[in-house]
Design an enzyme around this catalytic site. Structure first.
Site, short mmCIF file in Angstrom:
data_model
loop_
_atom_site.label_atom_id
_atom_site.label_comp_id
_atom_site.label_asym_id
_atom_site.label_seq_id
_atom_site.Cartn_x
_atom_site.Cartn_y
_atom_site.Cartn_z
N LYS A 39 0.87 -1.19 0.00
CA LYS A 39 0.00 0.00 0.00
C LYS A 39 0.89 1.23 0.00
CE LYS A 39 -3.90 0.46 2.28
NZ LYS A 39 -4.87 1.11 1.37
N ASP A 140 -12.52 1.64 9.72
CA ASP A 140 -13.00 1.52 8.35
C ASP A 140 -13.33 0.07 8.03
OD1 ASP A 140 -13.80 2.54 5.90
OD2 ASP A 140 -11.81 2.49 5.01
#
Length: 554
Positions: A39, A140
């Protein structure tokens, strides 16, 4: 960017996904010859065009949070391999997980069998128990961040990343909007209030509602409209569209979706215990990508891999069936190799201790001065976890040698508490800070600056642990000392404004929106007088209050 080498080691291969804050790539670890996921996050894009200081703060927190995340050991959590900076990018290297994300899995199996939904939720509770014990709040949780592997086990992605980006809600985002996915966002998160484990439980409720009904409970054409519905509309019970869903499961979903965090289940542990009676029994056959498989056949090999020998992932661990036990608690024995046990998985014990091994006791007569020098060296090199272990092992020996209330032990305990906080071990730091605060106040009085600092740090620990009510009480107790109520010696206007900011966010978190907005509005007036209208604090407060007014209007 395919072919780019990150940190002279990770070769980017294919783009898996991207958003406003970064990208996710498949990559090859050239040193260990394995596939990984990378990421990439751009701090300047997250912090905004005028966020130089915020970008630097994000870089610092990114590395810290990745380090804390890497300490969580649970088979339902993606493994963190590496993290750092490469040019303008922050990078996080993670285990590459095969399978389908839960959003695709739901789309391929519509309607989703309710026992599958129960199995997914139970596995997610096991993960949340482990991460909340650290404590970390995911912030999240959604189907795109959950993978269903071919052996049926569920793996949670992106732990810690949202925590970094959402640390101060508005400070690290030039939009002034909380980071997260609106469809899964708890009311306190939407309002910009403090978040805690209760925030993840709300997202779990949204996810479970979606699995059972085929859609999220609150949808809309705009993000603002969705957040308004989270705040003010009740969810539709799932049995209206799926009457075969057990009534107990519907009731649990409605509790998870309560607007008031205090009306939700107390913990992921409690949610698991309510799901346990609905879990499938052992022994029945299960197909690949069936999330009930870990409960039906916990250690069975993958049927599609049996005929063709190939490197296979580890078998589904029984630990998926329940949250991890406390450190030091009796461990259940593994099922016998001849076959899985016939009884359902036992109810998990409540996690009360953080998932960090307690350092071994220091030998008698340890050289305290040498240990202190070693700690300084470790901290200078950023090796905080090792410094925690050395300090924890040194304290008992120092107390035996110099006395519990000696200056050297007091200094070591103060450093130990500060290092635990730096390492994200708030549960272990809290009793040390309370002890330091009591000892210092007994010697120098309750208005002593050091005693107040210890109490302030303890309130921060409570806030991070998700104990919003207790944190609120502690902040309110120390605030008068910083507001000149007890004389000019301890008056600290900057600290007073910071505490008032935290109180406002905690009021929003516990559902007292009117008092929270009033607190933040009064704070805005005083912050503008103290710093001017263009200082980051009043600018952030104006954005937050404007966001709340928009939510209220809907």
């Amino acid at each position: 960017m395919s072919g780019r080498i990150i940190a002279d080691r990770y070769e980017l291969a294919a783009l898996l996904g991207q958003g406003g804050m970064g990208q996710v790539w498949t990559a090859y670890d050239r040193r260990l010859d394995r596939r990984v996921a990378v990421k990439l996050v751009r701090p300047d894009r997250v912090a905004g065009p005028t966020g130089g200081d915020a970008a630097d703060e994000l870089r610092r927190r990114f590395v810290r949070e990745c380090r804390v995340t890497a300490q969580v050991d649970h088979p339902g959590l993606v493994t963190v391999h590496d993290a750092g900076e490469d040019g303008d990018d922050l990078y996080l290297v993670m285990q590459y997980v095969e399978g389908a994300d839960l959003a695709d899995h739901l789309a391929e199996h519509d309607p989703y069998p309710w026992p599958w939904a129960v199995a997914v939720a139970a596995q997610l509770c096991a993960v949340l128990c482990a991460v909340h014990a650290v404590p970390i709040v995911h912030r999240d949780l959604k189907p795109r961040n959950v993978m269903v592997r071919p052996d049926g086990t569920v793996t949670v992605l992106d732990l810690g990343v949202a925590s970094v980006l959402d640390t101060d809600t508005t400070r690290l985002t030039h939009t002034g909007s909380p980071i997260g996915s609106p469809a899964y966002m708890a009311p306190e998160q939407a309002m910009g209030g403090a978040v805690g484990p209760y925030t993840d439980l709300y997202a779990l409720g949204v996810l479970l509602h979606e699995l059972l009904s085929g859609d999220v409970p609150f949808a809309g054409s705009t993000a603002l409209g969705v957040l308004h519905r989270h705040l003010y509309e009740p969810p539709v019970p799932v049995r209206r569209t799926r009457p075969e869903v057990p009534a107990a499961l519907e009731a649990l979903v409605l509790r998870l979706l309560a607007k008031d965090p205090q009306a939700r289940p107390a913990s992921a542990q409690e949610v698991y215990e309510e799901l346990a009676p609905l879990l499938p029994r052992h022994g029945a056959p299960a197909a690949p990508l069936d999330p009930t498989r870990p409960f039906l056949r916990p250690h069975a090999p993958w049927p599609d891999r049996a005929a063709t020998p190939a490197p296979a992932p580890a078998p589904a661990p029984a630990a998926f069936a329940a949250p991890p036990p406390r450190l030091g608690a009796p461990q259940p024995s593994d099922p016998p190799s001849a076959g899985p046990p016939s009884a359902p998985p036992p109810a998990p014990v409540r996690p009360g201790a953080p998932p960090h091994a307690t350092p071994p006791p220091s030998p008698a007569g340890a050289d305290v001065a040498r240990a202190v020098d070693e700690v300084k060296k470790l901290l200078g090199e950023g090796r905080i976890t090792q410094a925690v272990d050395v300090l924890g092992a040194t304290l008992p020996a120092a107390a035996a040698e110099h006395g519990e209330h000696s200056p050297v032990v007091r200094i070591l305990r103060k450093q130990y508490a500060a290092t635990l906080m730096d390492d994200g071990q708030y549960r272990r730091a809290l009793p040390e800070l309370r002890r330091l605060a009591e000892d210092r106040a007994a010697e120098a009085g309750p208005a002593d600056a050091q005693a107040l600092q210890f109490r302030y740090d303890a309130a921060q620990c409570l806030e991070q642990l998700g104990e919003a009510g207790a944190a609120l009480g502690e902040y309110r107790a120390v605030l008068p000392y910083y507001e000149n109520a007890y004389g000019p010696i301890t008056s600290d206007p900057g600290r007073a404004l910071d505490i008032r900011h935290r109180i406002g966010q905690l009021l929003l978190a516990v559902g007292d929106h009117t008092a929270g907005r009033a607190q933040l509005q009064a704070l805005l007036y005083d912050a503008e007088r103290a710093y001017g209208p263009h200082h980051p604090l009043p600018a952030d407060l104006r954005r937050l209050l404007s966001h709340q007014r928009d939510l209220h209007r809907g």
